[in-house]
Design a protein around this motif. Structure first.
Motif, PDB file in Angstrom:
ATOM      1  N   ASP A  31       0.816  -1.220   0.000  1.00  0.00           N
ATOM      2  CA  ASP A  31       0.000   0.000   0.000  1.00  0.00           C
ATOM      3  C   ASP A  31       0.849   1.269   0.000  1.00  0.00           C
ATOM      4  O   ASP A  31       0.364   2.341  -0.381  1.00  0.00           O
ATOM      5  N   SER A  37      -5.962   0.473  -8.175  1.00  0.00           N
ATOM      6  CA  SER A  37      -6.456  -0.825  -8.618  1.00  0.00           C
ATOM      7  C   SER A  37      -6.607  -0.774 -10.143  1.00  0.00           C
ATOM      8  O   SER A  37      -6.960   0.258 -10.701  1.00  0.00           O
ATOM      9  N   GLY A  38      -6.296  -1.865 -10.790  1.00  0.00           N
ATOM     10  CA  GLY A  38      -6.403  -1.893 -12.250  1.00  0.00           C
ATOM     11  C   GLY A  38      -5.085  -1.607 -12.936  1.00  0.00           C
ATOM     12  O   GLY A  38      -4.907  -1.891 -14.119  1.00  0.00           O
ATOM     13  N   ARG A  58      -5.707  -8.100  -5.498  1.00  0.00           N
ATOM     14  CA  ARG A  58      -5.790  -6.679  -5.113  1.00  0.00           C
ATOM     15  C   ARG A  58      -6.262  -5.791  -6.260  1.00  0.00           C
ATOM     16  O   ARG A  58      -6.224  -4.575  -6.179  1.00  0.00           O
ATOM     17  N   GLY A  59      -6.634  -6.424  -7.361  1.00  0.00           N
ATOM     18  CA  GLY A  59      -7.197  -5.667  -8.481  1.00  0.00           C
ATOM     19  C   GLY A  59      -6.178  -5.260  -9.528  1.00  0.00           C
ATOM     20  O   GLY A  59      -6.511  -4.494 -10.445  1.00  0.00           O
ATOM     21  N   HIS A  60      -4.952  -5.780  -9.412  1.00  0.00           N
ATOM     22  CA  HIS A  60      -3.945  -5.422 -10.408  1.00  0.00           C
ATOM     23  C   HIS A  60      -3.960  -6.384 -11.586  1.00  0.00           C
ATOM     24  O   HIS A  60      -4.354  -7.547 -11.453  1.00  0.00           O
ATOM     25  N   GLU A  98      -6.576 -11.968 -14.753  1.00  0.00           N
ATOM     26  CA  GLU A  98      -5.734 -10.764 -14.752  1.00  0.00           C
ATOM     27  C   GLU A  98      -4.241 -11.083 -14.711  1.00  0.00           C
ATOM     28  O   GLU A  98      -3.418 -10.175 -14.540  1.00  0.00           O
TER      29      GLU A  98
END
Ligand SMILES: C[S@@+](CC[C@H](N)C(=O)[O-])C[C@H]1O[C@@H](n2cnc3c(N)ncnc32)[C@H](O)[C@@H]1O
Length: 219
Positions: A31, A37-38, A58-60, A98
């Motif tokens: 963090d 994110s993304g 974690r959205g990566h 992802e």
């Protein structure tokens, strides 16, 4: 270390560097990069690290590169992921959700391959390489990451004469010499981990620290 060394390691199952859990320092410090994110995160010398799954959760979007087919196939197989495979000039790309893992040589990736990477996560990658390769790794590969890229770098330090690498000892002075001035380097933590690493003690290592750095590409 050259490709043959690592291929043999994977064939022989000599993968003591692999962890059956997510790296706690990644969970603790990710963090600090404040990456949205993304955003896409590059994971050089990825092995079959569970850290890639954590980053994806974690959205990566994760872009790993690994030269061992065994590692790549074990990564997807052990997590029951069914990748789509396509080929480019960089090698075979295995894509599941992802996570995209290139079966190929990290040193062959160019600026196009890495252009979309807003982040980089390096655990047991820089320290897997001997000193001459570390220079090339940062001067060539990291130079292909875009300006503004944020990274988390985890290293080990021990008296190098007490043990042969890999993993190699990389001091803070060396990290700064390798990355600056193109990258800003901030030390987030330096921790004594000798007691938690009996295999190092058994090899006669008398001091062992891990360091975590936040790095940011300036230019
Ligand atoms: C010490 S392991 C670390 C793996 C992973 N980062 C982890 O934390 O488990 C280094 C990995 O880099 C891979 N490797 C070494 N040289 C490479 C290269 N030039 N390109 C891609 N992968 C490479 C090896 O096969 C090995 O799996």
């Amino acid at each position: 270390m050259e490709a043959d060394f690592w291929q043999q390691r994977w064939r022989d199952g000599q993968i003591g560097f692999h962890q059956d859990r997510v790296t706690p320092l990644l969970e603790q410090y990710w963090d600090a990069l404040a990456l949205p994110s993304g955003s896409r995160v590059f994971v050089p010398l990825a092995g079959k690290s569970l850290d890639m799954l954590w980053l994806a959760a974690r959205g990566h979007r994760v872009l790993g590169v690994e030269l061992s087919r065994i590692a790549v196939e074990q990564f997807f197989g052990e997590h029951r992921l069914q990748p789509q495979i396509h080929e480019t000039r960089f090698g075979k790309h295995y894509v599941a959700g992802e996570i995209e893992l290139i079966l190929g040589d990290a040193f062959a990736l160019d600026t196009d391959a890495l252009a979309a990477c807003a982040g980089v996560y390096d655990r047991a990658a820089l320290i897997a390489l001997p000193a001459d390769m570390r220079k090339r790794y940062v001067a060539d590969l990291y130079a292909r990451l875009p300006a503004g890229c944020h990274g988390l770098l985890i290293t080990l330090e021990y008296p190098q004469h007490e043990k042969q690498g890999p993993p190699f000892s990389v001091t803070e002075d060396e990290v700064r010499a390798l990355y600056q001035p193109d990258w800003g380097v901030e030390t987030l933590e330096r921790r004594d981990i000798l007691a938690a690493q009996p295999s190092f003690v058994a090899e006669g290592v008398t001091a062992l620290h891990t360091s975590v750095y936040r790095i940011v590409r300036k230019t």
